[in-house]
Design an enzyme around this catalytic site. Structure first.
Site, PDB file in Angstrom:
ATOM      1  N   GLY A  51      41.567  45.888  45.131  1.00 10.74           N
ATOM      2  CA  GLY A  51      40.738  46.645  46.211  1.00 10.74           C
ATOM      3  C   GLY A  51      39.864  47.391  45.938  1.00 10.74           C
ATOM      4  N   ASN A  52      39.689  48.757  46.668  1.00  9.55           N
ATOM      5  CA  ASN A  52      38.553  49.760  46.310  1.00  9.55           C
ATOM      6  C   ASN A  52      39.184  50.853  45.361  1.00  9.55           C
ATOM      7  OD1 ASN A  52      39.462  51.833  47.928  1.00  9.55           O
ATOM      8  ND2 ASN A  52      38.812  50.543  49.721  1.00  9.55           N
TER       9      ASN A  52
ATOM     10  N   GLY B 106      42.777  52.725  45.117  1.00  7.02           N
ATOM     11  CA  GLY B 106      43.266  52.761  43.784  1.00  7.02           C
ATOM     12  C   GLY B 106      43.723  53.947  43.141  1.00  7.02           C
TER      13      GLY B 106
ATOM     14  N   GLU C 152      42.829  46.310  39.968  1.00  8.35           N
ATOM     15  CA  GLU C 152      41.536  45.632  39.845  1.00  8.35           C
ATOM     16  C   GLU C 152      40.698  46.080  41.294  1.00  8.35           C
ATOM     17  OE1 GLU C 152      40.836  43.255  38.051  1.00  8.35           O
ATOM     18  OE2 GLU C 152      42.674  43.000  36.992  1.00  8.35           O
TER      19      GLU C 152
ATOM     20  N   CYS D 225      34.053  40.742  44.586  1.00  8.51           N
ATOM     21  CA  CYS D 225      34.215  41.951  43.947  1.00  8.51           C
ATOM     22  C   CYS D 225      33.246  41.842  42.853  1.00  8.51           C
ATOM     23  CB  CYS D 225      35.568  42.189  43.603  1.00  8.51           C
ATOM     24  SG  CYS D 225      36.279  40.701  42.477  1.00  8.51           S
TER      25      CYS D 225
END
Length: 465
Positions: free
Chosen positions: A197-198, A202, A219, A253
């Site tokens: 995710g972002n 994170g 990630e 992404c």
């Protein structure tokens, strides 16, 4: 398209995790037969229930069926087949050299499962980015709690229905719901947390994991640049950049986030992008069956606002009702504008002219290290120079995005774009503990190894250690 609002569940997450931990402690997941069977069942699910998954992906993101199959289903099937092919060699103990002083004895590394893993997936590739990490977790012999994204609600509901039909319910659980549910899950103690995710979330995941000293893979993302030099094949570069950028309406992404193009070829590059976009989606991409939509109203509004940060050389059209944003190329973009400050995550490509490769490299290095970096050039020296002088999670030479589909390439970020990696053996290693083991013989047990340390013993020990 209808926007659904996730409801918070009433699941007792403590009991759920305890159930999985009990199953793990029983040894149920350790045999290779169990791991292979679960992977085969996942593959069977993807093939038998393909239509269900494609329908859900279409409902959530307007994904064209072929695009959805390639990026969300086929890529996971390939991961599964790769794991099944190599599982025996991955799990085989690794012999290591044993120093003379430790002989007679043998040293080895043995991979053991960590326990109960939590996999939190995003909404942009909601099947792939939930199941691909699970392939590594199951191959390593773990139990798994799978948390699909509440943003891609139709896919979340479909996965929550299908996974228990195919996988071992004692060892694999799916949790749906919104932010409160994710926060409640993170309060539990896991043996590994895998989050995609972002960066903002994170940090929250990492903070929650720290309370239990739980290792994590993050990630994340970032602004993945593409450098196009004057000696690049512009036709190929335009085609591959446009494909990587506008796949899934830019909600990828590792999509090219912005292009640094040699000043002398900037006009020619944009002209070729215009031709490629027309070739891909026709004169009206809105009517194309091969072009996706923005996932929800919030992301549409965010992207719509970014269009004001440059001059649309191509595209720029929007439709809020359909959450449609045309494939757009922006020029006259200020390096400090909002569109250059945040990950775009949509079909908007800023093109910035640079004098040479040195300027492009300097531009990239002034920013956070990206998840991916792409360079289009006809010179291998230029390829080497860009890769040597920059850092990124992954990279492509005269290619975009496709490195994610190679199981033997570790996929992950660096710095602000993430930590840890997965896919293929890297995924197996991520969810495994490499246990160092020394096995000594009892036939020889020299007294000089033990106290009291006489001068003679010291001489012997100093000689052999």
């Amino acid at each position: 398209m209808q926007t659904l609002t996730p409801e918070t569940t009433t699941t007792d997450f403590g009991a759920l995790v305890a159930k999985l931990r009990s199953a793990f402690a029983s040894g149920r997941t350790r045999p290779l037969t169990w791991r292979r069977e679960q992977l085969k069942r996942m593959k069977k699910m993807l093939r038998e229930r393909e239509d269900d998954l494609l329908g859900a992906l279409g409902a959530d993101l307007g994904k064209p069926p072929l695009e959805a199959w390639v990026s969300d289903i086929a890529i996971v099937v390939n991961e599964i087949e790769h794991a099944l092919k190599h599982l025996t060699s991955w799990t085989k103990p690794e012999k290591v050299w044993t120093p003379v002083a430790q002989r007679p004895g043998k040293a080895r590394i043995q991979h053991e499962p960590l326990g109960v893993a939590l996999v939190i997936a995003p909404w942009n590739y909601p099947v792939q980015l939930l199941l691909s990490p699970m392939v590594g977790a199951i191959a390593a012999g773990n139990c798994v709690v799978a948390k699909p994204s509440e943003v891609s609600m139709h896919t979340s509901a479909t996965l929550a229905r299908l996974i228990p039909e195919y996988l071992d319910r004692e060892c694999v659980a799916v949790v749906e719901g919104g932010v409160p549910d994710t926060q409640a899950l993170l309060a539990e103690q896991f043996d590994y947390i895998f989050y995609t995710g972002n960066g903002q979330v994170g940090r929250i995941v990492m903070e929650a994991a720290a309370k239990h000293l739980t290792p994590v893979t993050l990630e994340l993302g970032g602004k993945s640049p593409v450098i196009v030099t004057a000696d690049a094949d512009l036709d190929v570069a335009a085609r591959r950049v446009a494909w990587g950028k506008f796949l899934n309406a830019g909600q990828t992404c590792i999509a090219p986030d912005y292009a640094l193009v040699a000043r002398d070829i900037e006009d020619a590059f944009v002209e070729r992008l215009a031709k490629v976009i027309n070739d891909f989606y026709g004169p009206d991409p809105k009517a194309s069956p091969d072009y996706a939509r923005i996932v929800n109203d919030r992301h549409f509004r965010r992207l719509d606002a970014l269009l004001a940060d440059g001059t649309p050389a191509l595209g720029g059209e929007t439709d809020a009702e359909q959450r449609y944003i045309a494939p757009t190329v922006l020029r006259n973009v200020a390096p400090d504008s909002a569109v250059m400050a945040e990950e775009i995550f949509g079909p908007v490509l800023p093109v910035l002219p640079v004098t040479d490769v040195d300027e492009a490299i300097e531009f990239v290095n002034q920013r956070d290290r990206p998840l991916a970096l792409y360079v289009f050039s006809g010179s291998s020296d230029t390829h080497d120079e860009v890769l040597t002088r920059t850092s990124s999670g992954g990279a492509g030479i005269n290619a975009t995005v496709l490195h994610v589909a190679i199981p033997d390439l570790p996929f992950g970020g660096v710095g602000a774009s993430g930590m840890g990696a997965y896919h293929g053996r890297a995924g197996f290693e991520t969810f495994s503990h490499r246990r160092g083991i020394l096995a000594k013989s009892t036939r020889v047990d020299p007294a000089f190894a033990y106290p009291p340390y006489t001068k003679r013993k010291q001489r012997i020990l100093r000689r052999f250690l």
